[in-house]
Motif scaffolding. Sequence first.
Motif, mmCIF file in Angstrom:
data_model
loop_
_atom_site.group_PDB
_atom_site.id
_atom_site.type_symbol
_atom_site.label_atom_id
_atom_site.label_comp_id
_atom_site.label_asym_id
_atom_site.label_seq_id
_atom_site.Cartn_x
_atom_site.Cartn_y
_atom_site.Cartn_z
ATOM 1 N N MET A 1 0.865 -1.183 0.000
ATOM 2 C CA MET A 1 0.000 0.000 0.000
ATOM 3 C C MET A 1 0.902 1.233 0.000
ATOM 4 N N ASP A 2 0.704 2.151 -0.973
ATOM 5 C CA ASP A 2 1.565 3.336 -1.027
ATOM 6 C C ASP A 2 1.175 4.292 0.086
ATOM 7 N N HIS A 3 1.946 5.366 0.163
ATOM 8 C CA HIS A 3 1.774 6.305 1.275
ATOM 9 C C HIS A 3 0.432 7.036 1.187
ATOM 10 N N GLY A 4 0.056 7.494 -0.020
ATOM 11 C CA GLY A 4 -1.201 8.259 -0.151
ATOM 12 C C GLY A 4 -2.414 7.407 0.143
ATOM 13 N N GLU A 5 -2.422 6.228 -0.371
ATOM 14 C CA GLU A 5 -3.578 5.357 -0.147
ATOM 15 C C GLU A 5 -3.695 5.001 1.324
ATOM 16 N N GLY A 6 -2.600 4.805 1.988
ATOM 17 C CA GLY A 6 -2.646 4.458 3.401
ATOM 18 C C GLY A 6 -3.210 5.586 4.229
ATOM 19 N N LEU A 7 -2.777 6.822 3.906
ATOM 20 C CA LEU A 7 -3.328 7.965 4.662
ATOM 21 C C LEU A 7 -4.829 8.117 4.418
ATOM 22 N N ASN A 8 -5.253 7.847 3.183
ATOM 23 C CA ASN A 8 -6.703 7.941 2.879
ATOM 24 C C ASN A 8 -7.475 6.897 3.673
ATOM 25 N N THR A 9 -6.949 5.691 3.741
ATOM 26 C CA THR A 9 -7.616 4.633 4.517
ATOM 27 C C THR A 9 -7.640 4.988 5.986
ATOM 28 N N LEU A 10 -6.578 5.585 6.480
ATOM 29 C CA LEU A 10 -6.555 5.976 7.889
ATOM 30 C C LEU A 10 -7.614 7.028 8.177
ATOM 31 N N GLY A 11 -7.799 7.977 7.247
ATOM 32 C CA GLY A 11 -8.812 9.027 7.471
ATOM 33 C C GLY A 11 -10.213 8.439 7.554
ATOM 34 N N LYS A 12 -10.539 7.496 6.698
ATOM 35 C CA LYS A 12 -11.868 6.883 6.726
ATOM 36 C C LYS A 12 -12.097 6.131 8.026
ATOM 37 N N LYS A 13 -11.070 5.414 8.462
ATOM 38 C CA LYS A 13 -11.245 4.648 9.693
ATOM 39 C C LYS A 13 -11.353 5.560 10.897
ATOM 40 N N LEU A 14 -10.647 6.667 10.867
ATOM 41 C CA LEU A 14 -10.786 7.616 11.976
ATOM 42 C C LEU A 14 -12.204 8.197 12.027
#
Length: 894
Positions: A1-14
């Motif tokens: 998982m690249d850096h941008g996609e990971g941050l996007n997934t983290l935002g949704k889970k938050l």
Amino acid sequence: MDHGEGLNTLGKKLAATRRRLTLLALGRAWWPAFVFIALFLAVALAGGFDRLSSFLAAAILPALMITALGLSWLSWRRYRSPSEADVVRALDRQSELRPVTSLTDRPADPAAGPASLWRAHRERLISEIGNLRLPRLKSEWAALDPYRLRYIVPVGVVALALVAGAAGPGRIGRALSPDLGALVGADKMIVEAWVTPPEHTGRAPIFLQADMKNVRVPVGSEITLRTQAPSAPKLILRGDRRKAERFSRTPEGAYEARARIEEDTRLTVNWWGERARWNFTILPDEVPLIAFDTLPEPGQRDQVTFKWKAGDDYGVTAVELAIRLRVPHPAAPDAEDRVPVPMPGAPGAKELAATAQLDLTRHRWVGLPVDLRLVARDGAGQEGFSEPVPFILPEKLFLDPLARAAQEARVTVLREPRPYAEVPKNEQAISDGAINTAATGRLDAAPDGVRQAALMLDAVTYRGEMFINDLGAFMGLRMALGTLQSAGTKQEADAVEPLLWSIALKLEHGSVADARARLEAARAALERALRDGASEEEIRRLMEAFRDAANEYLAAKMAEAMAGGLDGPAQQEDGQAQAGGDSLGGQDFEDMLNALQDLTETGAEEQARQLLSDITNMLENLEFQRGEGQGDGLPGEQAEGEEGDLPPEEQELTDAMRRLSEILREQRQLNDDTLAQQRGEQPGQMGEQPGEGSEQGEGGDMEGQGTGEGQEPGEDGGGAQEGEGEPGEGRGGTLAERQAELGRLVEELARRGGDSGGQGEEGGGTPGDGVDEDTLRGILDAQRRAERALEGGNEGRAVIDQERATQMLSELSREMANQIDQMRANRLGEQGQNSNDPLGRPLTGAGNDGQGIEIPSESERQRAKDILDELRRRYGEAEDEEEREYLRRLLERF
């Protein structure tokens, strides 16, 4: 998982974690308010609040509202929104790396070697974020809601909503808005309301009930509302515009309001909320219809005769004849006169048809072409018109030249529609020698018609004292001229109309015209009072005036007949003529007037008006016969000198009719005595009994016998005085014996008729041709039944049989009178004599002598009086208000 996609997934889970934590925080803070509101909805949907009393429902609602507000305030105070640290902590605790928190870290040494290690560490954290799961918070919810009420309560509310169906919103609305007026007793407030339709509709009042939502009422109906309340309620009417008013307090302490319904209206009564409500729909009131059934035409005595018919949905209250000039005067193109048309029966009938006879000879447009149309008016004031009919108003024929001049001057004044000219004001009125122009020269300011009439009167009366024989007429014409010369307005000039009319009638007809005018005025006033439902005192006074006018008219007719050479009437011992008191064509005139008075007192308006018309017509058609010797000159009777010249058949029929008249008079007296005994009174002893007072011939012959009343000319006047005796007994014995004697006299009359006519067997003959022997047999049967009933003490049954015998005797008397008139007319025709007077009226017959006038018997009139007295007694003793109202309406209709 690249850096941008990971941050996007983290935002949704938050964000998802924040929502779950927020829901948990709301549950922890608001669960008491949530449960309370849900329970309220559940109870409301189940109808629990509807089962409570109004007072209890109103009292509970404030407590519920306060509780809900208190719980909401506490929940709002307890609520804490989840922080960012709570959200991060919920995710980080799933991994030892704490990936969410670690991503926020920064390397301590920015050198190239440590930097590469940091990048590898970040990639590992981002990869770990992908493995994180949203927190389920199961243990937290279990601790907060161990019984899962967060699921059960909503499901229960939804289930109750489905069960309630369409009634659900209403139940919730009633639960949220109970009758708060119940806290002050408004729920026990009862509004009594009733609608009174207009009187002309004839509809009964409508008592309104709470379940009557839409009520149809006639336009103009009045609604009355009454209630008991601590303070005045408010009445609100919503039609084309809103109208509100307060109830007014009555002397009894209640509150009352009235309103008139003129359009479709919604009515509500408000006092701490709506207490009553009705919707009213107006019923249309149609315009009355009227039309000529036959075209107007001149009738007898210059009257206008026509048939008409009218109808209305609620009843016609008045009918008028509208008169317009076919060629109107330029100064008054819309001039119209209306003449009331007599209506048959009481006003208010829905269908009417009658024949009208109007005397319009006094109208201002007599002799001119006019347009006539009928006008029908209903109780609401609406008017319906017929099609106009061209006509020429008949004019009274005046043969006397001076009478024609007075009439011409009269109509000339009346036909002038223009007013007087304005008299100029004299500015020098206060100076010496000034002329008061307002008091002089008024005739110069008069319109042309008034000046022309004044010139005509001046010319007619010029030196009139030398050639006008009637000084009274001359002075009257001069007075009329003076009135026109001094009049300052058209109304003052019109005041000469009655004077000129009376002068013209006096010059043309003499004093009889005055008496006839008084008779007609008295008749019209009495008929109008009967039609309009005047008071008993007013009707009694007008009845006395009519009685006096009738007697004066008879006296004037007799004076005129005697002045013309006719014999005067027979005289009684006290010197008074019998014309108005005892005998008119075989009818007792005083009995007619007494019967008319009884009918007016008992409220029999239709019969009274019919009898009033019959009596007036009889008097107006009264003609005196020229006799010789001792004849009385009354219609339908022969002078003594003429009787011996009659043909045998006519003489025999005349004698039989006289005997039948005496039997009829005695039968009526016996009827009255039987009725008096039935009421427990002493029977009156009026006149002598049959078979007494004179010497009787063989077989009870009544020839030559008199009663002392209504003595025929040429008859023996040896009547005895009235006798006295015990109740039920007279000089003829008991009532049964008197009835038996009358039956014997009828048998004798039948036997004589049979012997003279040579027809029939014993008792089967009839006095004269054309009279069925069944009539006499029916009279005898009724008299015998009455005799048996009297012997058995059954006066009620005897009265019925006596009335039947009286009725049959009256019918037989009328048939015999018609036969005598026919014989006389045939005899006069054979002798070449004219049986009509110069005006075409018959000299004899029913039109002159009152034959055919139906007079109610004494027993019928007495029963009507007894019924009226009983109604009045019960009205005075009634305590129930509804019963008193019912009796009052009966008395008004009676």
